[in-house]
Design a protein around this motif. Structure first.
Motif, short mmCIF file in Angstrom:
data_model
loop_
_atom_site.label_atom_id
_atom_site.label_comp_id
_atom_site.label_asym_id
_atom_site.label_seq_id
_atom_site.Cartn_x
_atom_site.Cartn_y
_atom_site.Cartn_z
N ALA A 17 83.25 -77.41 61.25
CA ALA A 17 83.81 -76.24 62.26
C ALA A 17 84.09 -74.98 61.70
CB ALA A 17 85.56 -77.18 61.97
N ARG A 18 83.87 -74.42 63.19
CA ARG A 18 83.73 -72.56 63.04
C ARG A 18 85.29 -72.49 62.76
NH1 ARG A 18 80.13 -69.60 67.05
NH2 ARG A 18 79.14 -71.00 66.23
N ALA A 19 85.90 -71.48 61.78
CA ALA A 19 86.66 -70.37 61.91
C ALA A 19 87.35 -69.89 63.25
CB ALA A 19 86.72 -69.73 60.21
N GLY A 20 88.52 -69.69 63.51
CA GLY A 20 88.54 -69.44 64.61
C GLY A 20 88.84 -67.33 64.55
N SER A 21 88.55 -66.93 66.12
CA SER A 21 88.41 -65.72 65.41
C SER A 21 89.68 -64.52 65.24
CB SER A 21 87.72 -65.67 66.60
OG SER A 21 88.65 -65.60 68.10
N GLN A 22 89.18 -63.30 64.60
CA GLN A 22 89.96 -62.69 64.10
C GLN A 22 89.99 -61.41 65.20
OE1 GLN A 22 90.43 -62.80 59.42
NE2 GLN A 22 91.66 -64.58 60.22
N LEU A 23 90.52 -60.86 64.84
CA LEU A 23 90.93 -59.24 65.50
C LEU A 23 90.14 -58.62 64.03
CD1 LEU A 23 91.37 -56.75 67.45
CD2 LEU A 23 93.40 -55.97 65.64
N PRO A 73 76.22 -51.30 60.05
CA PRO A 73 77.15 -52.08 59.43
C PRO A 73 77.53 -53.17 59.93
CG PRO A 73 77.65 -49.52 58.95
CD PRO A 73 76.07 -49.92 59.89
N HIS A 74 78.08 -54.31 59.31
CA HIS A 74 78.48 -55.83 59.87
C HIS A 74 78.94 -56.46 59.21
CE1 HIS A 74 73.64 -56.32 58.59
NE2 HIS A 74 73.76 -57.51 58.75
N ALA A 75 79.16 -58.15 59.67
CA ALA A 75 79.25 -58.86 58.09
C ALA A 75 79.08 -60.82 58.44
CB ALA A 75 80.87 -58.68 58.56
N HIS A 76 78.93 -60.97 57.84
CA HIS A 76 78.65 -62.51 58.27
C HIS A 76 80.09 -63.46 57.57
CE1 HIS A 76 74.28 -61.56 58.09
NE2 HIS A 76 74.20 -60.68 57.12
N PRO A 77 80.44 -63.71 59.21
CA PRO A 77 81.50 -64.70 58.51
C PRO A 77 81.47 -66.29 58.28
CG PRO A 77 81.61 -64.21 60.69
CD PRO A 77 80.02 -64.13 60.41
N GLU A 78 80.43 -67.04 58.23
CA GLU A 78 79.74 -67.53 57.91
C GLU A 78 78.71 -67.76 56.27
OE1 GLU A 78 78.63 -70.18 62.04
OE2 GLU A 78 80.60 -69.52 62.37
N TYR A 79 78.44 -66.92 56.10
CA TYR A 79 77.67 -66.89 55.03
C TYR A 79 77.52 -66.27 53.48
CZ TYR A 79 75.26 -68.40 59.21
OH TYR A 79 75.43 -69.24 60.32
N GLY A 80 77.03 -66.23 52.71
CA GLY A 80 77.23 -65.51 51.73
C GLY A 80 75.25 -65.30 51.25
N VAL A 140 79.03 -71.44 53.70
CA VAL A 140 80.12 -70.76 53.17
C VAL A 140 81.17 -71.77 52.65
CG1 VAL A 140 81.39 -70.54 55.56
CG2 VAL A 140 82.05 -69.19 53.20
N SER A 141 80.46 -72.84 53.21
CA SER A 141 81.11 -74.34 52.25
C SER A 141 80.56 -74.96 51.33
CB SER A 141 80.71 -75.42 53.60
OG SER A 141 80.63 -75.75 54.13
N TYR A 142 79.23 -74.88 51.37
CA TYR A 142 78.06 -74.99 51.07
C TYR A 142 78.38 -74.14 48.77
CZ TYR A 142 74.40 -77.06 47.86
OH TYR A 142 72.80 -77.51 46.85
N LEU A 143 78.05 -72.68 49.71
CA LEU A 143 78.45 -71.87 48.73
C LEU A 143 79.98 -72.32 47.68
CD1 LEU A 143 76.89 -69.19 47.22
CD2 LEU A 143 78.83 -67.96 48.46
N ALA A 144 80.25 -72.25 48.82
CA ALA A 144 81.93 -73.27 47.78
C ALA A 144 81.93 -73.72 47.10
CB ALA A 144 82.82 -72.83 48.79
N GLN A 145 81.10 -74.81 46.83
CA GLN A 145 80.46 -76.38 46.39
C GLN A 145 79.86 -75.56 44.87
OE1 GLN A 145 78.88 -79.62 48.01
NE2 GLN A 145 79.93 -78.91 50.49
N VAL A 146 79.22 -74.90 45.52
CA VAL A 146 78.46 -74.92 44.70
C VAL A 146 78.88 -73.84 43.41
CG1 VAL A 146 75.67 -72.87 43.33
CG2 VAL A 146 75.80 -74.48 45.57
#
Length: 314
Positions: free
Chosen positions: A13-19, A54-61, A113-119
């Motif tokens: 599931a994708r997290a809700g968007s934030q400001l 400059p940018h960010a990846h909200p779902e990945y490391g 991100v969820s898989y990175l948390a498992q590792v």
């Protein structure tokens, strides 16, 4: 061109968007959208200079192995020079821009991100490794750059394979890669928590809750209740594993977001204050000055001079 490989994984599931004022981008994957993956390996082979804003990846490391070449990383508004062989670790939501000099050879490993948390859960040191963005120099260790290259090359082959055990093989190679990088660092540099494994996991859960709720001005008891622990246990875990109080950790997250908005966005100080949950812009200014040592407007003016020096940092 970019040669790439990716491994499949059940969707999440994708997290809700934030400001935010920082661009949030999804990784381009040269596969049909319906195919899910948890590790992606890309080899960037374009010749010439390459620069990303400059940018960010909200779902990945992301782990970038620079085999040769050099450049400057804009890391949360701060310029960090790098030269291959080196590894750049970029945690989820880390704001970064990259300015590679001509013909830099690099491999990009992106981890859901969820898989990175498992590792990371396998070792507290892995959690600490990804706790902050960092550049890991590999040039001082004989053969280390070659070892990291070989691991990434093998990882790329494994994630695009459909052979039996391909997921297990991918996880094993990724774990070995992170372990190799961890061993190349001074343990103090990783910021390894001195507390017990249990305390480390408590603090990691607390950090995730802070990311979700830091704009809401929740009482500490609410955080403890969400974690099903007492406030005393939360304070003890933070003191042991993070060497900070729970309140200080929330303040640090607010300041990080405030700095991002001041550097990369065009909102006024008042708009930033309200977006971060402050009812009073004057109080936000006092809070920021106390934590940073500068008023928000002073910080913005000084920080925005940094990108102009990027070409002089090499």
């Amino acid at each position: 061109m970019t040669n790439s490989a990716s491994a499949k994984h059940p969707p999440r599931a994708r997290a809700g968007s934030q400001l935010t004022t920082v661009p949030k981008v999804r990784l381009y994957v040269d596969q049909p959208e319906e195919k899910q993956w948890f590790v992606h390996v890309g080899h960037v082979t374009e010749r010439g200079r390459w620069r990303t804003e400059p940018h960010a990846h909200p779902e990945y490391g992301q782990l970038i192995f620079v085999r040769n070449g050099r450049g400057v990383m804009n890391l949360e508004g701060r310029n960090v020079p790098f030269e291959g062989p080196c590894a750049l670790l970029l945690p989820t939501e880390c704001v970064h821009g990259l300015d590679y000099e001509y013909d830099a050879d690099r491999w990009v490993v992106t981890i859901e991100v969820s898989y990175l948390a498992q590792v990371n859960a396998r070792m507290p040191e892995f959690i600490a490794l990804w706790a902050a963005p960092r550049a890991i120099t590999l040039a001082d260790s004989d053969g280390t750059g070659i070892d990291v290259y070989n691991l990434i090359h093998s990882l790329a082959q494994e994630v695009e394979s459909d052979m039996v055990g391909h997921v297990t093989g991918t996880e094993a190679l990724l774990t070995l890669l992170l372990l190799k990088l961890l061993r190349e660092m001074d343990l103090d540099e990783t910021g390894r928590e001195s507390g017990s494994r249990h305390d480390v996991r408590v603090v990691e859960r607390y950090r995730k809750l802070i990311d979700e709720h830091f704009r809401e001005n929740l009482p500490l008891q609410d955080y403890a209740s969400k974690m099903a622990i007492s406030l005393v246990q939360l304070r003890a875990a933070c003191a042991s594993a993070a060497e900070q109080s729970p309140t200080k950790m929330i303040h640090a997250r607010i300041i990080t977001e405030a700095k991002r908005n001041l550097i990369f966005g065009d909102m006024s100080v008042e708009q930033i204050a309200f977006g971060l949950g402050f009812a009073d812009a004057a109080y936000f200014t006092r809070f920021f000055r106390r934590e940073v040592g500068q008023a928000p407007s002073q910080f913005r003016a000084a920080a925005r001079q940094q990108p102009q020096k990027m070409g002089q940092s090499r």
